[in-house]
Enzyme design. Structure first.
Site, PDB file in Angstrom:
ATOM      1  N   LEU A 295       0.837  -1.205   0.000  1.00 32.16           N
ATOM      2  CA  LEU A 295       0.000   0.000   0.000  1.00 32.16           C
ATOM      3  C   LEU A 295       0.874   1.259   0.000  1.00 32.16           C
ATOM      4  CD1 LEU A 295      -2.538  -1.367   2.584  1.00 32.16           C
ATOM      5  CD2 LEU A 295      -2.979  -0.956   0.153  1.00 32.16           C
ATOM      6  N   PRO A 296       0.323   2.374  -0.502  1.00 36.78           N
ATOM      7  CA  PRO A 296       1.195   3.545  -0.702  1.00 36.78           C
ATOM      8  C   PRO A 296       1.674   4.264   0.566  1.00 36.78           C
ATOM      9  CG  PRO A 296      -1.021   3.950  -1.612  1.00 36.78           C
ATOM     10  CD  PRO A 296      -0.979   2.526  -1.168  1.00 36.78           C
TER      11      PRO A 296
ATOM     12  N   ASN B  48      -2.723   4.262   4.870  1.00 42.31           N
ATOM     13  CA  ASN B  48      -3.429   3.179   4.185  1.00 42.31           C
ATOM     14  C   ASN B  48      -3.207   1.844   4.893  1.00 42.31           C
ATOM     15  OD1 ASN B  48      -2.263   4.781   1.230  1.00 42.31           O
ATOM     16  ND2 ASN B  48      -4.339   4.935   2.050  1.00 42.31           N
TER      17      ASN B  48
ATOM     18  N   THR C 133       6.107   0.354   1.636  1.00 37.45           N
ATOM     19  CA  THR C 133       7.221   1.108   2.224  1.00 37.45           C
ATOM     20  C   THR C 133       6.612   2.180   3.116  1.00 37.45           C
ATOM     21  OG1 THR C 133       8.678   0.716   0.354  1.00 37.45           O
ATOM     22  CG2 THR C 133       9.228   2.577   1.772  1.00 37.45           C
TER      23      THR C 133
ATOM     24  N   LYS D  44      15.310  -0.496   3.736  1.00 35.87           N
ATOM     25  CA  LYS D  44      14.820   0.137   2.501  1.00 35.87           C
ATOM     26  C   LYS D  44      15.005   1.649   2.558  1.00 35.87           C
ATOM     27  CE  LYS D  44      12.067   0.653  -1.243  1.00 35.87           C
ATOM     28  NZ  LYS D  44      10.607   0.564  -1.407  1.00 35.87           N
TER      29      LYS D  44
ATOM     30  N   LYS E 151       8.684  10.872  -1.231  1.00 34.67           N
ATOM     31  CA  LYS E 151       7.950  10.144  -0.183  1.00 34.67           C
ATOM     32  C   LYS E 151       8.911   9.345   0.704  1.00 34.67           C
ATOM     33  CE  LYS E 151       5.617   5.971   0.668  1.00 34.67           C
ATOM     34  NZ  LYS E 151       5.440   4.617   0.108  1.00 34.67           N
TER      35      LYS E 151
END
Lengths: 235, 235, 235, 235
Positions: free
Chosen positions: C2-3, C7, C33, C108, C183
């Site tokens: 999911l973004p 979310n 992420t 990440k 982001k």
């Protein structure tokens, strides 16, 4: 009053330069904004000719010049300051003695570096506040009665609609161009490198004006950094 | 008046929190400096209980508190502001209505971000000027009559010996600690990320105070950034 | 996958969320992420239901997905890693165990922050070199055999004409968009603020991508920072 | 091979300088790392004397010098490169022709600026990852198989315990001192100002090494920026 260090060196040391013909006892006043190290170098050369050199960079724009309200920051031998003051006083209401040759430049450079930092800071704070729902006029009023107050917020606010009679009220026309600010920040950068002084914000301010110049803001007033930061994401 | 967003959430929504027992029609005023998004969230919860929530972060230190000279920046429903003003006026001489819930926080955060930027800028400019041969008192005087003027240069100068009665005159004791400034800049950072607002200098100022905290300056006044930048190269 | 953090929270804790119905002993793998602090929070909630949560953000684009060459960075209880590896191995050639819940996100985020810094650094160095008279291909070759070598210079060079088959060879289309990089840098920023870690370059890289997004680069590949910096002064 | 632009100018143009006595047809190779603008100036003066000047700054440390593994980046008239290559090949395994006079310097400066940026970026990413709970060796391994890979992460990792045989394994002794990196970044800064090239990260990297030099890191290897950032907040 010449645009760059190179021009000043040429005017003094060039093939037809001042140094070729200057009479003993002359008082030479340079109002260019240039590297203080260059001012010191020129002063040495002038001294060899039996004359006196002072650096006297100027602050204030076209309006201040018309009304004799310029500020001159003067560096050189203290004994000669009275003579310089007499001449410069015809154009400026503030003629400040700063110390040895080069300190006039130093004062100008330090002021303009702090100005650039405060202006970008004001633009960032106003933009953030607006996005958080604050009215720009109200936010400016709060900053100006608080510890965030600065010349850029209370006298030259960069947000259109907050003040009258400033470049932000006139599409950032007139005033002090972003290119000129980038130039002065380049001088601050050079002086900081030479003296190994850390200038974290000053250095970043330099790069921001450098980018603005490359993106169409070179001739706009330096307060247009608000507009530069303001543009909205469109996705 | 609680130190962090987490504490405020706990005080309202925790197992024994205010929300469990608050009476309808109550006026709840939170003077913590926290994330405006949290203030908005708390306001929604309080409204569900039939009560009213306002954020009213405060500016000014121990001295201002003693003399009832604090500044309160108030966000919330405009109709309720008169009631808040009556109470807060007992402690503060300035009680400013900023707009909807969260705008009190926004005003405080924007002011403190600009303050941090101006303070670091003043420290960089003063340090550079001193290394270029200027007398600190004279440089401060020049800045204060020029466009570099700001609260950090004219009211709270960070260079020892320039002013009396400020933390820089007392080994940076008292005042507003670097840790607290780092915390407020963290809130500015979060708000900027949430609203996608670029804050280049604000963000770098945040990192500078973060480093200072890790290097023994956490309890010194935030104007000690001058000392942090000042240390000389020794080679 | 999911973004955003919000979310993911909704998917687990929302009115019809996974937590409402999850069976005991289930293995839940989240490849979003998001903020590692959120992953930890979700893991606690999942554990209360008797199930297991792992964070497993993914690296590699559409091409890597098609060819089963994705990289998964997995955080969670070590005993459950074999089970996760079996599933994720169907999509990815690298499935790396990183440690406790949240460390997949951490790996990440740290990688992408370093990537953003190296990419902007490569763009700055290439642009400066070109302006100093160097041929871009030659400069890239020199960097790649020297200590400036990095993935951004040797595998994904941002300068058009230096390499084939990368976004810079195709007007910065495809690849990893500047918005997505902004982001991820926002997540790095949040994690750094929470852990009081100074990230001077990471924080500035965040602001640069923030500005790019506001100036028409949001959908271009993140290597378009070269183009963003490149635009020439026109005066 | 002289330490600064001023030394090189003195060696060529000073009272007893090379230019006073150089024979026509001589090949002069300068391996100093200096301002490319100075190299160009010296080349002009040398040419007036009927001789040839090439700039050939060097990369690689004491070890590389001992084993004839230095890299030379050579700028000057292409016809003369074969002659330079014959001489420099005795000391270096890589002798690269970069273009006109000054481009040797340009290549060196651009490489070292990117190196400084990648090193600080690696230090920030490793420090953030460790604080988020990752094992340093594992994080380095992940970066090195991902897009964050760079010379600073895979060949010269700044975190003690990650690699053997590098300065971080030996208390940051030996290697390339922070002072030398600050000097090279000063040259990058000057070149960027002269060519009006924005270098946001390069400029901040310069200031970071400037601060490190003032805080006791001047003689430590430049990878000690990890240690500089690492120190913990203690409150």
């Amino acid at each position: 009053m010449l645009p760059t260090s190179i021009n000043a060196i040429e005017a003094y040391s060039g093939a037809n330069g001042i140094l070729k013909k200057v009479k003993k006892g002359s008082l030479l006043i340079d109002s260019s904004t240039i590297d203080p190290a260059v001012s010191k170098e020129l002063a040495k050369e002038v001294e060899k000719m039996g004359a006196v050199f002072m650096d006297a960079p100027v602050s204030g724009g076209v309006g201040a010049a018309r009304s004799r309200n310029l500020t001159f920051m003067v560096g050189g031998v203290e004994d000669e300051f009275a003579a310089a003051q007499e001449l410069l006083g015809c154009m400026g209401s503030n003629v400040v003695y700063c110390g040895a040759v080069g300190t006039g430049q130093a004062a100008k450079i330090c002021n303009n570096m702090l100005l650039a930092i405060s202006m970008i800071g004001t633009a960032e704070a106003m933009n953030l506040g607006i996005r958080l729902g604050l009215d720009p006029k109200l936010l400016a009023k709060i900053l100006n009665m608080s510890s965030g107050r600065c010349w850029s917020s209370d006298t030259y606010n960069p947000v259109p609609g907050v003040m009258d009679g400033v470049p932000s009220a006139n599409n950032y026309q007139g005033g002090f161009g972003a290119t000129l600010m980038a130039k002065d920040l380049g001088l601050a950068q050079d002086s900081a490198t030479n003296t190994k002084s850390p200038i974290l914000l000053g250095s970043l301010a330099h790069q921001i004006y450098r980018m603005m110049c490359a993106k169409g803001y070179s001739k706009k007033d330096f307060s247009s950094v608000f507009q530069f930061l303001r543009e909205e994401e469109t996705f």
